[in-house]
Design an enzyme around this catalytic site. Structure first.
Site, PDB file in Angstrom:
ATOM      1  CG  MET A  26      -1.916  -1.199   1.138  1.00  0.00           C
ATOM      2  SD  MET A  26      -3.442  -0.958   2.050  1.00  0.00           S
ATOM      3  CE  MET A  26      -2.844  -0.754   3.700  1.00  0.00           C
ATOM      4  N   GLY A  27       2.160   1.064  -0.325  1.00  0.00           N
ATOM      5  CA  GLY A  27       3.066   2.215  -0.405  1.00  0.00           C
ATOM      6  C   GLY A  27       3.609   2.627   0.943  1.00  0.00           C
ATOM      7  CG  ASN A  28       4.633   5.451   4.421  1.00  0.00           C
ATOM      8  OD1 ASN A  28       4.667   5.068   5.580  1.00  0.00           O
ATOM      9  ND2 ASN A  28       5.220   6.557   4.052  1.00  0.00           N
ATOM     10  CG  LEU A  29       7.213   1.292  -0.735  1.00  0.00           C
ATOM     11  CD1 LEU A  29       7.899   1.042  -2.077  1.00  0.00           C
ATOM     12  CD2 LEU A  29       6.266   0.147  -0.411  1.00  0.00           C
ATOM     13  CG  HIS A  33       7.103  -2.272   2.061  1.00  0.00           C
ATOM     14  ND1 HIS A  33       6.968  -1.170   2.877  1.00  0.00           N
ATOM     15  CD2 HIS A  33       5.893  -2.876   2.047  1.00  0.00           C
ATOM     16  CE1 HIS A  33       5.733  -1.114   3.338  1.00  0.00           C
ATOM     17  NE2 HIS A  33       5.056  -2.130   2.854  1.00  0.00           N
ATOM     18  CE  LYS A 144       7.572 -16.520   7.998  1.00  0.00           C
ATOM     19  NZ  LYS A 144       8.425 -17.397   8.838  1.00  0.00           N
ATOM     20  CG  ASP A 146       0.395  -7.200   7.840  1.00  0.00           C
ATOM     21  OD1 ASP A 146      -0.283  -6.609   8.676  1.00  0.00           O
ATOM     22  OD2 ASP A 146       1.257  -6.646   7.141  1.00  0.00           O
ATOM     23  CB  SER A 181       4.397  -0.866  10.841  1.00  0.00           C
ATOM     24  OG  SER A 181       3.109  -0.376  10.531  1.00  0.00           O
ATOM     25  NE  ARG A 183      -2.687   1.390   9.929  1.00  0.00           N
ATOM     26  CZ  ARG A 183      -3.064   0.405   9.109  1.00  0.00           C
ATOM     27  NH1 ARG A 183      -2.400  -0.730   9.083  1.00  0.00           N
ATOM     28  NH2 ARG A 183      -4.115   0.542   8.321  1.00  0.00           N
TER      29      ARG A 183
END
Ligand code: PAF
Length: 274
Positions: A26-29, A33, A144, A146, A181, A183
């Site tokens: 979902m980006g914001n790498l 990632h 992993k 998630d 993350s 977030r």
């Protein structure tokens, strides 16, 4: 790296020879990632990343609107790692309301994160199935961190006979243990300093299990209490079977401890395999 925002453009460029790896994001790498992109490169001839913030997997009131969109930065980070980036608009992915959706079974998607985010895994499964149809990869990689998402996707692929190999990438952590993350960027400086305690508390749980404790409920409750005492609002800390995330019986050995907890207004998840 070639950038595509249409399905037709991506399909035209994808090529038909060699093994193709897909890394949906979902980006914001971050480095987590990038580790997946590198792992993809080791297993495939062509690496395709996607960036799409999928409205379907957010509940009303969650962070869909404020989810960080950092397309230029992301492109820079990806440039040397992937061959193609597919970054569709919402209108390209959902030209009309998505009335057909993949509904994972409640035993897998209604527990743990699914209990606190009803419908979340329906949205994830639906977009991932669409990405599989669009990209037609031979292999797809998911982190992993998630853990439940990875299980839901593995089971979906198995039950629908989707010809895609699923690979789980290890969680990448900051030096202090905090799982990377997108977030984490929501955390204030004080919250960022507190955040690694989630990892520390989960580490204590798995160390106790490794040392032979079978007081699983007590370990979960103690971890929840410690989080609460530190100012977190935990949704769950749960010791489950690795394979299907169901409750372990007395002699099950392949366990994972999973947690979701809110620190201020940021909800963090993490897990550690025993
Ligand atoms: O893990 C994520 O970033 C998302 O859930 C995914 C798999 C890209 C689907 O939107």
């Amino acid at each position: 790296m070639h950038i595509h925002d249409t399905i037709a453009g991506l399909r035209g460029a994808r090529g038909r020879s060699g093994r193709v790896a897909l890394v949906p994001t979902m980006g914001n790498l971050h480095e987590g990632h990038i580790a997946l992109m590198k792992q993809a490169r080791e297993t495939a001839d062509t690496v395709i990343a996607t960036i799409f913030v999928n409205r379907l997997q957010f509940r009303p009131g969650e962070d869909f609107e404020k989810y960080p969109r950092t397309f230029e930065d992301d492109c820079e980070k990806l440039a040397t790692h992937v061959d193609h980036l597919f970054a569709p608009t919402e209108a390209e992915m959902y030209p009309q309301p998505q009335t057909y959706q993949i509904e994972p079974p409640p035993a897998q998607a209604g527990i743990l994160d699914g209990e606190f985010r009803p419908g979340h895994f329906r949205g994830v499964a639906t977009v991932v199935m669409k990405l599989f149809q669009i990209v037609q990869p031979d292999v797809a990689l998911f982190g992993k961190k998630d853990y439940q998402q990875l299980m839901v996707i593995r089971n979906m692929v198995r039950e629908f006979n989707v010809a895609v190999e699923i690979i789980g990438g290890e969680t990448v952590r900051a030096a202090d243990g905090l799982a990377l993350s997108s977030r984490n960027g929501y955390l204030s400086a004080a919250e960022r300093a507190e955040a690694p305690n989630l990892f520390r508390i989960l580490t204590k749980v798995i160390e106790a299990v490794r040392a032979g404790s079978r007081e699983l409920t007590m370990l979960e409750q103690r971890a929840m209490a410690e989080l609460q005492a530190r100012g977190w609002i935990p949704d769950y800390v749960a010791l489950r079977k690795k394979l299907d995330l169901q409750l372990p019986s007395a002699h099950d050995s392949g366990l994972v401890v999973l947690a979701a907890a809110r620190l201020g207004s940021t909800r963090l998840i993490d897990n550690l395999e025993v």
